[in-house]
Design a protein around this motif. Structure first.
Motif, PDB file in Angstrom:
ATOM      1  N   GLY A  87       0.812  -1.205   0.000  1.00 53.77           N
ATOM      2  CA  GLY A  87       0.000   0.000   0.000  1.00 53.77           C
ATOM      3  C   GLY A  87       0.851   1.262   0.000  1.00 53.77           C
ATOM      4  O   GLY A  87       0.318   2.375  -0.065  1.00 53.77           O
ATOM      5  N   ARG A  88       2.165   1.096   0.066  1.00 55.67           N
ATOM      6  CA  ARG A  88       3.073   2.253   0.028  1.00 55.67           C
ATOM      7  C   ARG A  88       3.081   2.857  -1.376  1.00 55.67           C
ATOM      8  O   ARG A  88       2.928   2.153  -2.372  1.00 55.67           O
ATOM      9  N   GLN A  89       3.305   4.165  -1.451  1.00 57.38           N
ATOM     10  CA  GLN A  89       3.360   4.854  -2.737  1.00 57.38           C
ATOM     11  C   GLN A  89       4.694   5.585  -2.872  1.00 57.38           C
ATOM     12  O   GLN A  89       5.044   6.409  -2.025  1.00 57.38           O
ATOM     13  N   ALA A  90       5.418   5.283  -3.929  1.00 62.30           N
ATOM     14  CA  ALA A  90       6.623   6.043  -4.239  1.00 62.30           C
ATOM     15  C   ALA A  90       6.271   7.301  -5.028  1.00 62.30           C
ATOM     16  O   ALA A  90       6.903   8.347  -4.868  1.00 62.30           O
ATOM     17  N   VAL A  91       5.262   7.191  -5.887  1.00 65.82           N
ATOM     18  CA  VAL A  91       4.770   8.329  -6.673  1.00 65.82           C
ATOM     19  C   VAL A  91       3.250   8.271  -6.667  1.00 65.82           C
ATOM     20  O   VAL A  91       2.665   7.203  -6.859  1.00 65.82           O
ATOM     21  N   ARG A  92       2.614   9.415  -6.475  1.00 65.31           N
ATOM     22  CA  ARG A  92       1.151   9.464  -6.457  1.00 65.31           C
ATOM     23  C   ARG A  92       0.605   9.839  -7.830  1.00 65.31           C
ATOM     24  O   ARG A  92       1.187  10.663  -8.544  1.00 65.31           O
ATOM     25  N   GLU A  93      -0.535   9.252  -8.177  1.00 69.19           N
ATOM     26  CA  GLU A  93      -1.145   9.544  -9.475  1.00 69.19           C
ATOM     27  C   GLU A  93      -1.491  11.024  -9.608  1.00 69.19           C
ATOM     28  O   GLU A  93      -1.360  11.609 -10.690  1.00 69.19           O
ATOM     29  N   GLN A  94      -1.927  11.649  -8.513  1.00 69.70           N
ATOM     30  CA  GLN A  94      -2.261  13.073  -8.570  1.00 69.70           C
ATOM     31  C   GLN A  94      -1.055  13.900  -9.012  1.00 69.70           C
ATOM     32  O   GLN A  94      -1.191  14.851  -9.790  1.00 69.70           O
ATOM     33  N   TYR A  95       0.123  13.526  -8.527  1.00 75.24           N
ATOM     34  CA  TYR A  95       1.345  14.234  -8.932  1.00 75.24           C
ATOM     35  C   TYR A  95       1.592  14.058 -10.428  1.00 75.24           C
ATOM     36  O   TYR A  95       1.900  15.031 -11.136  1.00 75.24           O
ATOM     37  N   ILE A  96       1.453  12.839 -10.918  1.00 73.86           N
ATOM     38  CA  ILE A  96       1.699  12.573 -12.335  1.00 73.86           C
ATOM     39  C   ILE A  96       0.735  13.360 -13.211  1.00 73.86           C
ATOM     40  O   ILE A  96       1.129  14.017 -14.185  1.00 73.86           O
TER      41      ILE A  96
END
Length: 207
Positions: free
Chosen positions: A65-74
């Motif tokens: 469930g960890r995120q290295a990059v968030r979709e909102q950022y992309i």
């Protein structure tokens, strides 16, 4: 997975923030470079590259469930800094900070694990490629090693994300400032080979 053993950790909360300190096994093998961006040639054996492929392949299979990059950022930042609105995102599990100061050689160890989590396919390979650009021969080797990822529409989203992070950080991080022109040239190339799901946009920053 060639990584230092996690020996212990401590969690605490203060001033509305959650904190974690982690203690890892000491690594005797030196990093390939003391700077994330490589400025000199390196001679890494084929077994090193095989080990890196194997490590990233094993990592990709980890569910988290960890995120290295968030979709909102992309969705927000990639069009702003690259001029391309990415299409569908294919997610995988990534190291999250794959560069030459976090890899040892000639015996491979992957260090600096606090940022691992989900990221677009190709994100780790793209980061290593971008941090190799000042040494064209090495950048070409990285590109060749990961052509099966970076040469795909899904992998292009990972590349655009990694490029965006470098360009966004260029004004405040000196070694990214030095790398920015190389990355902009690569972004120009990615614009020329934009996939069917990618749409051109007008960047407002980073060019």
């Amino acid at each position: 997975m060639p990584r230092p053993q996690l020996l212990g950790w401590c969690d605490w909360t203060g001033d509305g923030w959650d904190y974690r300190a982690e203690l890892y096994q000491h690594v005797d093998m030196p990093p390939v470079s003391h700077s994330p961006v490589l400025h000199h040639g390196v001679n890494l054996p084929d077994v090193w590259w095989h080990g890196l492929h194997q490590a990233l392949g094993h990592l990709a299979l980890v569910h988290t469930g960890r995120q290295a990059v968030r979709e909102q950022y992309i969705r927000r930042r990639v069009p702003e800094y690259t001029g391309i609105t990415p299409g569908e995102i294919t997610w995988t599990t990534a190291h999250g900070d794959l560069h030459w100061a976090n890899l040892t050689g000639p015996q491979l160890t992957l260090m600096d694990w606090e940022g691992w989590g989900t990221a677009p396919v190709g994100y780790d390979a793209a980061n290593l490629y971008l941090h190799s650009l000042p040494v064209p021969e090495l950048a070409e080797r990285v590109r060749k090693e990961f052509a099966h990822i970076l040469g795909t529409p899904a992998g292009r989203v990972g590349e655009l994300t990694a490029c965006t992070e470098v360009l966004q950080a260029a004004a405040r991080v000196p070694f990214y400032g030095d790398l920015a022109d190389h990355v902009r040239q690569h972004v120009d190339h990615l614009r020329q080979v934009a996939g069917p799901g990618d749409q051109p946009s007008c960047p407002t920053t980073g060019s």
